[in-house]
Design an enzyme around this catalytic site. Sequence first.
Site, PDB file in Angstrom:
ATOM      1  N   HIS A  91       0.888  -1.168   0.000  1.00 36.34           N
ATOM      2  CA  HIS A  91       0.000   0.000   0.000  1.00 36.34           C
ATOM      3  C   HIS A  91       0.925   1.217   0.000  1.00 36.34           C
ATOM      4  CE1 HIS A  91      -3.639   2.289   1.452  1.00 36.34           C
ATOM      5  NE2 HIS A  91      -2.685   3.066   1.944  1.00 36.34           N
ATOM      6  N   CYS A  99      -3.782   9.908   5.040  1.00 36.88           N
ATOM      7  CA  CYS A  99      -4.277   9.742   6.405  1.00 36.88           C
ATOM      8  C   CYS A  99      -4.409  11.110   7.083  1.00 36.88           C
ATOM      9  CB  CYS A  99      -3.305   8.861   7.191  1.00 36.88           C
ATOM     10  SG  CYS A  99      -3.748   8.736   8.930  1.00 36.88           S
ATOM     11  N   ASN A 145      -2.443   8.313  -2.499  1.00 35.20           N
ATOM     12  CA  ASN A 145      -1.945   6.974  -2.835  1.00 35.20           C
ATOM     13  C   ASN A 145      -1.326   7.006  -4.232  1.00 35.20           C
ATOM     14  OD1 ASN A 145      -4.497   6.604  -1.041  1.00 35.20           O
ATOM     15  ND2 ASN A 145      -3.427   4.662  -0.916  1.00 35.20           N
TER      16      ASN A 145
HETATM   17  N1  COA Z   1     -17.448   2.837  14.759  1.00 38.21           N
HETATM   18  C1  COA Z   1     -18.285   3.816  15.178  1.00 38.21           C
HETATM   19  N2  COA Z   1     -18.144   4.459  16.350  1.00 38.21           N
HETATM   20  C2  COA Z   1     -17.122   4.073  17.126  1.00 38.21           C
HETATM   21  C3  COA Z   1     -16.237   3.070  16.763  1.00 38.21           C
HETATM   22  C4  COA Z   1     -16.413   2.444  15.500  1.00 38.21           C
HETATM   23  N3  COA Z   1     -15.597   1.490  15.067  1.00 38.21           N
HETATM   24  N4  COA Z   1     -15.340   2.920  17.739  1.00 38.21           N
HETATM   25  C5  COA Z   1     -15.647   3.798  18.686  1.00 38.21           C
HETATM   26  N5  COA Z   1     -16.730   4.495  18.336  1.00 38.21           N
HETATM   27  C6  COA Z   1     -17.411   5.555  19.088  1.00 38.21           C
HETATM   28  C7  COA Z   1     -17.786   5.101  20.477  1.00 38.21           C
HETATM   29  O1  COA Z   1     -19.026   4.458  20.456  1.00 38.21           O
HETATM   30  C8  COA Z   1     -17.821   6.399  21.236  1.00 38.21           C
HETATM   31  O2  COA Z   1     -18.986   7.091  20.899  1.00 38.21           O
HETATM   32  P1  COA Z   1     -19.769   7.971  21.992  1.00 38.21           P
HETATM   33  O3  COA Z   1     -18.772   9.003  22.444  1.00 38.21           O
HETATM   34  O4  COA Z   1     -20.893   8.533  21.210  1.00 38.21           O
HETATM   35  O5  COA Z   1     -20.142   7.011  23.076  1.00 38.21           O
HETATM   36  C9  COA Z   1     -16.673   7.183  20.599  1.00 38.21           C
HETATM   37  O6  COA Z   1     -16.502   6.630  19.291  1.00 38.21           O
HETATM   38  C10 COA Z   1     -15.381   7.057  21.380  1.00 38.21           C
HETATM   39  O7  COA Z   1     -15.114   5.687  21.578  1.00 38.21           O
HETATM   40  P2  COA Z   1     -13.705   5.172  22.119  1.00 38.21           P
HETATM   41  O8  COA Z   1     -13.699   3.683  22.144  1.00 38.21           O
HETATM   42  O9  COA Z   1     -13.337   5.925  23.368  1.00 38.21           O
HETATM   43  O10 COA Z   1     -12.778   5.576  20.913  1.00 38.21           O
HETATM   44  P3  COA Z   1     -11.660   6.653  20.822  1.00 38.21           P
HETATM   45  O11 COA Z   1     -12.215   8.016  20.940  1.00 38.21           O
HETATM   46  O12 COA Z   1     -10.544   6.271  21.727  1.00 38.21           O
HETATM   47  O13 COA Z   1     -11.205   6.435  19.284  1.00 38.21           O
HETATM   48  C11 COA Z   1     -11.082   4.947  17.402  1.00 38.21           C
HETATM   49  C12 COA Z   1     -10.706   5.191  18.841  1.00 38.21           C
HETATM   50  C13 COA Z   1     -10.223   3.809  16.875  1.00 38.21           C
HETATM   51  C14 COA Z   1     -12.538   4.575  17.314  1.00 38.21           C
HETATM   52  C15 COA Z   1     -10.842   6.241  16.561  1.00 38.21           C
HETATM   53  O14 COA Z   1      -9.583   6.749  16.863  1.00 38.21           O
HETATM   54  C16 COA Z   1     -10.955   5.980  15.082  1.00 38.21           C
HETATM   55  O15 COA Z   1     -12.020   5.702  14.574  1.00 38.21           O
HETATM   56  N6  COA Z   1      -9.831   6.097  14.346  1.00 38.21           N
HETATM   57  C17 COA Z   1      -9.802   5.814  12.935  1.00 38.21           C
HETATM   58  C18 COA Z   1      -8.893   6.782  12.255  1.00 38.21           C
HETATM   59  C19 COA Z   1      -8.762   6.481  10.783  1.00 38.21           C
HETATM   60  O16 COA Z   1      -9.628   5.897  10.162  1.00 38.21           O
HETATM   61  N7  COA Z   1      -7.637   6.935  10.194  1.00 38.21           N
HETATM   62  C20 COA Z   1      -7.357   6.798   8.811  1.00 38.21           C
HETATM   63  C21 COA Z   1      -7.162   5.416   8.331  1.00 38.21           C
HETATM   64  S1  COA Z   1      -5.565   4.736   8.596  1.00 38.21           S
HETATM   65 ZN    ZN Z   2      -3.024   4.908   2.817  1.00 39.06          ZN
END
Ligand code: COA
Ligand code: ZN
Length: 327
Positions: A210, A243, A252
């Site tokens: 990737h 990202c 990409n």
């Molecule tokens: N889908 C939808 N909602 C989600 C979720 C998921 N997979 N995981 C967590 N949440 C929600 C929780 O329900 C919570 O919601 P609320 O505040 O309404 O209750 C909130 O998000 C926080 O949850 P928490 O477990 O504390 O997560 P966090 O704030 O520590 O974040 C991730 C962790 C992984 C969910 C978040 O950082 C994320 O989604 N990152 C992805 C980033 C990304 O895609 N980057 C680019 C690609 S590489």
């Molecule tokens: Zn990428």
Amino acid sequence: MFNTTMPARVLINEVATRDGFQSEASFVPTDEKIALIDHLSQVGLNKIEVTSFVSPRAIPNLRDAEEVMQRITRNPQVCYTTLVPNEKGAERAMACNADEINLAMSVSETHNLANMRMTCEESLSQFKRICDLVAPSGMRINGSLATTFGCPFEGVLSADKVLTLIERYLEAGIQSISLCDTTGMAAPQQVYDLCTLVRSRFAHIELTLHLHNTRGMGLANVMAGLSAGINQFDASLGGIGGCPYAPGATGNICTEDLVHMLEANGLDTQVDLQQLIALAKQLPDLLGHDLPGQVAKAGLRTETRPVPASVEELRKSKATLAAAKPF
Ligand code: COA
Ligand code: ZN
């Protein structure tokens, strides 16, 4: 530099509607996402990363993940994958009957904290639970290692850490691995060396590269990966992507540029390049900006242009002169 053994067929995985749309300045309407995926489903791609089941607060552009997954028309020849960071994401992907989940974490502890708000150990323990949860459903499980070739916060990371994390992925139950150059820091020799090392250590594991083109090395890195025996590449229509939690991230490698290069080198992709280019040409209107991809603008290398009238005239007058003054 690297040897010349090339795979017979190269598999292309399209990531524009995930990696691409996640970082756009504005939300791409759900109907447009679905229409694009439905078109992409007909061009001969191996896989389409449809969307992400992540927090809608982290990635607002993909907040319509369920609707997109449920409304696309699936081609049985294509694997429809979705990026998943945690158990909640895996449950959402299962509810939508995705063909595959793509579990993602970073080799870099710092980037994993920035992107996933988890330590690497926290991500790994989620992944073990997810694999146990998903196994009975038969859904495929791919594991992506972001920042494999370098991290904007920590620099180049050790190959040992990459190997250890692959081992941990496989122990957890992940079936195939994507080595991700999240911010285009990889250089061709590094790609060749690391891919050769990974392949010698994990000979039977399906590997994908990737790559991002942030420093102009994307397609050179594809050649290095091919030489190391990699036959599967992620790429993004028009070269969009990046990202949002990695400073300086850009697109990409571009799918149509990749297919064009591979075919120019005599490699079979089974992708319809003309259809792909036609889709890429629609993207600037959809996204409201120019794209980094080059072939859609320049045309195929085999396309010739009309000779300018002035050149034809010059050719004629030189021929007349030559006829009047025989040597
Ligand atoms: N889908 C939808 N909602 C989600 C979720 C998921 N997979 N995981 C967590 N949440 C929600 C929780 O329900 C919570 O919601 P609320 O505040 O309404 O209750 C909130 O998000 C926080 O949850 P928490 O477990 O504390 O997560 P966090 O704030 O520590 O974040 C991730 C962790 C992984 C969910 C978040 O950082 C994320 O989604 N990152 C992805 C980033 C990304 O895609 N980057 C680019 C690609 S590489
Ligand atoms: Zn990428």
